[in-house]
Design a protein around this motif. Structure first.
Motif, PDB file in Angstrom:
ATOM      1  N   GLY A 631       0.814  -1.198   0.000  1.00  0.00           N
ATOM      2  CA  GLY A 631       0.000   0.000   0.000  1.00  0.00           C
ATOM      3  C   GLY A 631       0.848   1.248   0.000  1.00  0.00           C
ATOM      4  N   LEU A 632       0.205   2.391   0.157  1.00  0.00           N
ATOM      5  CA  LEU A 632       0.918   3.667   0.157  1.00  0.00           C
ATOM      6  C   LEU A 632       1.676   3.852   1.462  1.00  0.00           C
ATOM      7  CD1 LEU A 632      -1.768   6.038  -1.392  1.00  0.00           C
ATOM      8  CD2 LEU A 632       0.469   5.506  -2.370  1.00  0.00           C
ATOM      9  N   ARG A 633       2.894   4.339   1.339  1.00  0.00           N
ATOM     10  CA  ARG A 633       3.715   4.620   2.514  1.00  0.00           C
ATOM     11  C   ARG A 633       4.089   6.094   2.520  1.00  0.00           C
ATOM     12  NH1 ARG A 633       9.291   4.667   3.351  1.00  0.00           N
ATOM     13  NH2 ARG A 633       9.637   3.886   1.222  1.00  0.00           N
ATOM     14  N   ALA A 661       1.150  15.697  12.124  1.00  0.00           N
ATOM     15  CA  ALA A 661       0.848  14.284  12.355  1.00  0.00           C
ATOM     16  C   ALA A 661      -0.629  14.086  12.691  1.00  0.00           C
ATOM     17  CB  ALA A 661       1.726  13.746  13.489  1.00  0.00           C
ATOM     18  N   TRP A 662      -1.180  14.982  13.492  1.00  0.00           N
ATOM     19  CA  TRP A 662      -2.608  14.936  13.833  1.00  0.00           C
ATOM     20  C   TRP A 662      -3.462  15.051  12.570  1.00  0.00           C
ATOM     21  CZ3 TRP A 662      -5.838  14.439  18.052  1.00  0.00           C
ATOM     22  CH2 TRP A 662      -7.102  15.016  17.980  1.00  0.00           C
ATOM     23  N   GLY A 663      -3.113  16.025  11.716  1.00  0.00           N
ATOM     24  CA  GLY A 663      -3.864  16.215  10.484  1.00  0.00           C
ATOM     25  C   GLY A 663      -3.740  15.040   9.536  1.00  0.00           C
ATOM     26  N   LEU A 664      -2.534  14.478   9.420  1.00  0.00           N
ATOM     27  CA  LEU A 664      -2.332  13.328   8.536  1.00  0.00           C
ATOM     28  C   LEU A 664      -3.111  12.109   9.020  1.00  0.00           C
ATOM     29  CD1 LEU A 664       1.512  13.592   7.857  1.00  0.00           C
ATOM     30  CD2 LEU A 664      -0.325  13.985   6.201  1.00  0.00           C
ATOM     31  N   GLY A 665      -3.021  11.819  10.311  1.00  0.00           N
ATOM     32  CA  GLY A 665      -3.695  10.637  10.833  1.00  0.00           C
ATOM     33  C   GLY A 665      -5.196  10.685  10.652  1.00  0.00           C
ATOM     34  N   HIS A 666      -5.785  11.833  10.905  1.00  0.00           N
ATOM     35  CA  HIS A 666      -7.236  11.953  10.734  1.00  0.00           C
ATOM     36  C   HIS A 666      -7.622  11.892   9.263  1.00  0.00           C
ATOM     37  CE1 HIS A 666      -7.135  13.142  14.968  1.00  0.00           C
ATOM     38  NE2 HIS A 666      -8.422  12.864  14.977  1.00  0.00           N
ATOM     39  N   LEU A 692       2.672   4.968  15.095  1.00  0.00           N
ATOM     40  CA  LEU A 692       4.049   5.435  14.945  1.00  0.00           C
ATOM     41  C   LEU A 692       4.738   4.910  13.686  1.00  0.00           C
ATOM     42  CD1 LEU A 692       5.404   5.408  18.614  1.00  0.00           C
ATOM     43  CD2 LEU A 692       5.137   7.387  17.121  1.00  0.00           C
ATOM     44  N   PRO A 693       4.618   3.611  13.345  1.00  0.00           N
ATOM     45  CA  PRO A 693       5.309   3.140  12.133  1.00  0.00           C
ATOM     46  C   PRO A 693       4.801   3.793  10.849  1.00  0.00           C
ATOM     47  CG  PRO A 693       4.686   1.295  13.547  1.00  0.00           C
ATOM     48  CD  PRO A 693       3.981   2.492  14.074  1.00  0.00           C
ATOM     49  N   GLN A 694       3.593   4.370  10.891  1.00  0.00           N
ATOM     50  CA  GLN A 694       3.041   4.991   9.686  1.00  0.00           C
ATOM     51  C   GLN A 694       3.343   6.487   9.602  1.00  0.00           C
ATOM     52  OE1 GLN A 694      -0.994   3.656  10.560  1.00  0.00           O
ATOM     53  NE2 GLN A 694      -0.963   2.406   8.707  1.00  0.00           N
ATOM     54  N   CYS A 695       3.842   7.054  10.690  1.00  0.00           N
ATOM     55  CA  CYS A 695       4.117   8.492  10.701  1.00  0.00           C
ATOM     56  C   CYS A 695       5.466   8.761  10.058  1.00  0.00           C
ATOM     57  CB  CYS A 695       4.102   9.018  12.132  1.00  0.00           C
ATOM     58  SG  CYS A 695       4.301  10.816  12.246  1.00  0.00           S
ATOM     59  N   PRO A 696       5.522   9.601   9.055  1.00  0.00           N
ATOM     60  CA  PRO A 696       6.808   9.877   8.400  1.00  0.00           C
ATOM     61  C   PRO A 696       7.655  10.804   9.256  1.00  0.00           C
ATOM     62  CG  PRO A 696       5.140  11.332   7.509  1.00  0.00           C
ATOM     63  CD  PRO A 696       4.429  10.408   8.479  1.00  0.00           C
ATOM     64  N   PHE A 747      -3.081   1.954   3.089  1.00  0.00           N
ATOM     65  CA  PHE A 747      -1.813   2.484   3.584  1.00  0.00           C
ATOM     66  C   PHE A 747      -0.988   1.357   4.174  1.00  0.00           C
ATOM     67  CE2 PHE A 747      -4.505   6.263   3.584  1.00  0.00           C
ATOM     68  CZ  PHE A 747      -3.662   7.187   2.980  1.00  0.00           C
ATOM     69  N   ALA A 748       0.287   1.366   3.863  1.00  0.00           N
ATOM     70  CA  ALA A 748       1.198   0.334   4.383  1.00  0.00           C
ATOM     71  C   ALA A 748       1.438   0.557   5.867  1.00  0.00           C
ATOM     72  CB  ALA A 748       2.511   0.388   3.621  1.00  0.00           C
TER      73      ALA A 748
END
Length: 748
Positions: A631-633, A661-666, A692-696, A747-748
């Motif tokens: 998936g997308l990373r 990070a808050w905006g990306l996760g939501h 955490l593993p998905q946060c760039p 998402f990966a």
């Protein structure tokens, strides 16, 4: 030498109220100083120098009257005082302080006015002055709107400076040495011979010393603390697990409560069987609290266990119930009829430009309801004894809580004491009073003992007042290789009307939040129109981190990106071409340099750019994504903001990273959906968050090229969703117009 600040006697810092404020409310009301709340509560030997500085024989206590919710408010307010007072940062003591009009917030009121942050005209400044004057007259004590630093920057520095000057006067009277020959250092007055008098040793003299009418603030070039990274006051406790939040509050004699609330806001109790609940060991009472049922017990566990055993038949509400299958259609219905709420941007002739376009473009975007979901669920402790009410809780509106609590129990506000505790997150949720007022209504049944009400995670998630769902219809046209026209219509329920309505106050005028982050963007598109429509409310909604801009940046920046691609223009270059604000242009150029915009990427990678000016802060972000077999990373994130002056670089970077990070996760995962009016997500297993593993890795830069002092807690959120959406398009060619993205991609 820093600029001078005029000081009131021992009551308050008058500051400069705009003339328009004096005209609107009466000059006397605007310049009149609220009473110093520390005077009434000062104990023997305690000397309140100002409402922000309390002195006793053991030293100085700093009053930091904004809620600490993880954003660093306590530390930055303390630093503003400590810098001017020459205090030792390692020995700082702070208190939140009591609810009081003296702690009014003059900046937050301006956020609700239809004034663009880039507008520095006389009328705009007068309008902000009216807002600040209204906040002072009304005693608006509130934490929110990224207003803590801009509101406190002059106010707290002046309070620290007057305290230092008063201590020097007191030392001069004590020693007979001229104040000009004395200096201050690390919480002491130092005599010419090197003898040091701790501030606490001068408390008696200070009590007899007049405050100066004017003081000089330090020049920033002379700062020792501000402008450099300094550790937050609670950092060690947080790292070691010793930090205490509202939910951790404890008194030896307290009892505990849990609550079951109706599935619908206006439902009532039809039938109640509490026999099983009362049989739980430790349960002492079951009672109705408004339309809810509370259990009082010896501990949180038996209270929650008993609450689950309650058998309640709820009466069905009479009004419409939210159903997520109908949400988007219901919102778009607001575009017809008389639901228009505002048209704050109408440049050029949009209709003619669209009619003349050879290939007009249109799209519809949608964002869902979003829960606040702080890690600490709602909790509050209340005690009613001898006609006096005490409340311990985390709240962003302590003065409002005090008054509403008094009204609830029909006692005087002077008989209510509120102690504000540190909150484990909020994101706007603790602007509401529901949980604290429930504890207040339970308190009379606790026989004089303090009772701590703790919501379960499920109660917290399903009885939130979420960020409203919203829909946008966009039409546009390109002209000569660039964007020529954009017509953006946005429909959402009114956050202001919903919140104010729960407090029993009317919400007057248009709700700027419906179009914030869209109408006020600094781009001179030749034909540009932004219209807000007020949709019917079926769910009580509330302020959510970055409020309307959280949705509207996705609408505006997605449409901008689509039109730029349709015109064959680079999204960065097109923004710079149309940008009408120099500070915003510098932010765009900086994020391009930081992210390597325009450089080659590996196959399957894509970069997306987005910008939003919210809370006066221009912020640009770039997200890089990569396609993988899983998936997308998210590969990298970059964020640049212009906040005028950086007081603590580490905390600013933390807030910028956290906001993104808050905006990306939501944007990736989160949605609050309803079936028959009831939220379907009740915990973090169903309401997904960024892991955490998905946060760039997120690289940040804060510019200091503007004269304005701004806050940074919220501006990092709005650009994240459109930057990610634009990156997904760049990597895959798929244009996603409805959030969350996980409904459309993996998402990966």
């Amino acid at each position: 030498m820093g600029r001078a600040a005029r000081i009131a006697r021992r009551s308050f810092l008058i500051g400069s109220a705009a003339l328009a404020g004096g005209v609107a409310f009466g000059t006397y009301l605007v310049v009149r100083d609220p009473e110093n709340p520390l005077e009434a509560s000062a104990g023997p030997g305690e000397v309140p120098i100002t409402p922000y500085v309390l002195l006793d024989a053991t030293g100085v206590t700093l009053i930091t009257p904004r809620a600490e919710l993880g954003q660093g408010a306590t530390s930055v307010l303390a630093a503003l005082l400590a810098e001017e007072m020459d205090l030792d940062w390692r020995a700082i003591r702070t208190l939140h302080g009591p609810p009081s009009p003296a702690y009014w917030n003059g900046v937050v009121a301006g956020e609700g006015l239809p004034i663009a942050a880039t507008d520095d005209s006389y009328l705009a400044q007068a309008g902000r002055g009216i807002g600040a004057a209204a906040a002072k007259v009304l005693g608006l004590q509130i934490t929110g709107g990224s207003s803590t630093v801009p509101d406190a920057y002059d106010k707290m520095r002046a309070a620290g400076a007057v305290a230092r000057a008063t201590l020097l006067r007191a030392a001069a009277a004590e020693t007979g040495i001229d104040a000009g020959d004395l200096r201050t250092e690390a919480g002491q007055v130092v005599l010419p011979d090197g003898t040091a008098l701790p501030y606490g040793a001068l408390a008696g003299r200070v009590a007899e010393t007049d405050l100066p009418d004017r003081v000089a603030l330090k020049d920033p070039d002379d700062w020792r603390l501000l402008g450099k990274s300094f550790p937050g006051l609670a950092l060690r406790d947080k790292v070691t697990g010793r930090a205490r939040y509202g939910i951790d509050f404890y008194l030896p004699e307290m009892v505990h409560a849990a609550i079951r609330q109706p599935p619908w806001p206006d439902a009532t109790i039809g039938n109640l069987d509490d026999s099983a609940a009362r049989a739980v060991r430790g349960v002492s009472d079951v009672l109705q609290v408004g339309g809810s049922v509370a259990v009082i017990a010896s501990g949180t566990y038996p209270a929650m266990k008993a609450a689950k055993l309650l058998r309640i038949d709820w009466t069905a509400p009479s009004g419409p119930r939210e159903d997520s299958g109908d949400t988007q259609a219901r919102l778009t219905a607001a575009f017809t009829g008389d639901a228009r709420d505002s048209r704050l941007r109408d440049d050029g002739d949009v209709d003619d430009a669209l009619a003349a376009a050879a290939e007009p473009w249109d799209a519809e975007y949608f964002v869902p309801y979003l829960a606040h979901a702080p890690l600490e669920p709602m909790s509050a402790t209340a005690q009613l004894a001898n006609g006096k009410l005490r409340i311990w809780t985390s709240t962003q509106v302590p003065l409002m809580l005090r008054d509403k609590a008094a009204e609830s129990l029909e006692i005087s506000p002077e008989d209510v004491e509120v102690t504000v505790l540190t909150g484990g997150g909020s994101f706007g949720r603790r602007l509401e009073l529901d949980y604290a007022l429930q504890a207040v209504r339970i308190a009379p049944h606790a026989e004089g003992r303090p009772v701590k009400l703790t919501w379960t995670r499920e109660e917290d998630m399903t009885h939130d007042f979420p960020r409203p769902a919203a829909v946008a219809r966009a039409r546009g046209a390109v002209d000569d290789g660039g964007i020529g026209a954009l017509d953006l219509a946005i429909a959402a329920p009114s956050t202001a009307a919903s919140q104010m309505g729960r407090l029993g106050y009317p919400a007057m005028g248009p709700d700027v939040a419906i179009v914030a982050g869209a109408w006020d963007q600094p781009f001179a598109i030749p034909a540009l129109r932004v219209t807000g429509y007020r949709a019917t409310e079926t769910v009580g909604v509330s302020s959510w981190r970055s409020v309307g801009a959280s949705a509207n940046a996705f609408f505006h920046e997605s449409a901008f990106d689509e039109l730029a691609h349709a015109a064959g223009a680079d999204p960065l270059e097109e923004r710079l071409r149309l940008c009408s604000d120099p500070a915003s242009a510098r932010v765009l150029e900086a994020v391009a340099e930081l992210s390597g915009w325009g450089t080659d990427l590996p196959a399957g990678h894509g970069r997306g750019l987005a910008f939003c000016l919210s809370f006066g802060v221009p912020t640009a972000q770039v997200v890089e994504v990569a396609t993988t077999p899983r998936g997308l990373r998210l590969v990298a994130g970059y964020a640049v903001s212009e906040i005028g002056r950086v007081l603590n670089p580490d905390n600013v970077a933390n807030q910028m990273q956290g906001g993104m990070a808050w905006g990306l996760g939501h944007a990736m995962f989160a949605k609050l959906t309803y079936r028959d009016g009831v939220p379907e997500q009740d915990n973090f297993d169903s309401y997904r968050a960024l892991r955490l593993p998905q946060c760039p890795p997120i690289t940040t830069r804060a510019l200091e090229t503007s004269d304005h002092i701004r806050g940074i807690g919220e501006p990092g959120v709005p650009p994240a969703a459109p930057a990610l959406g634009n990156a997904i398009f760049a990597a895959t060619g798929q244009r996603i117009r409805a959030l969350p993205f996980a409904d459309h991609v993996t998402f990966a």
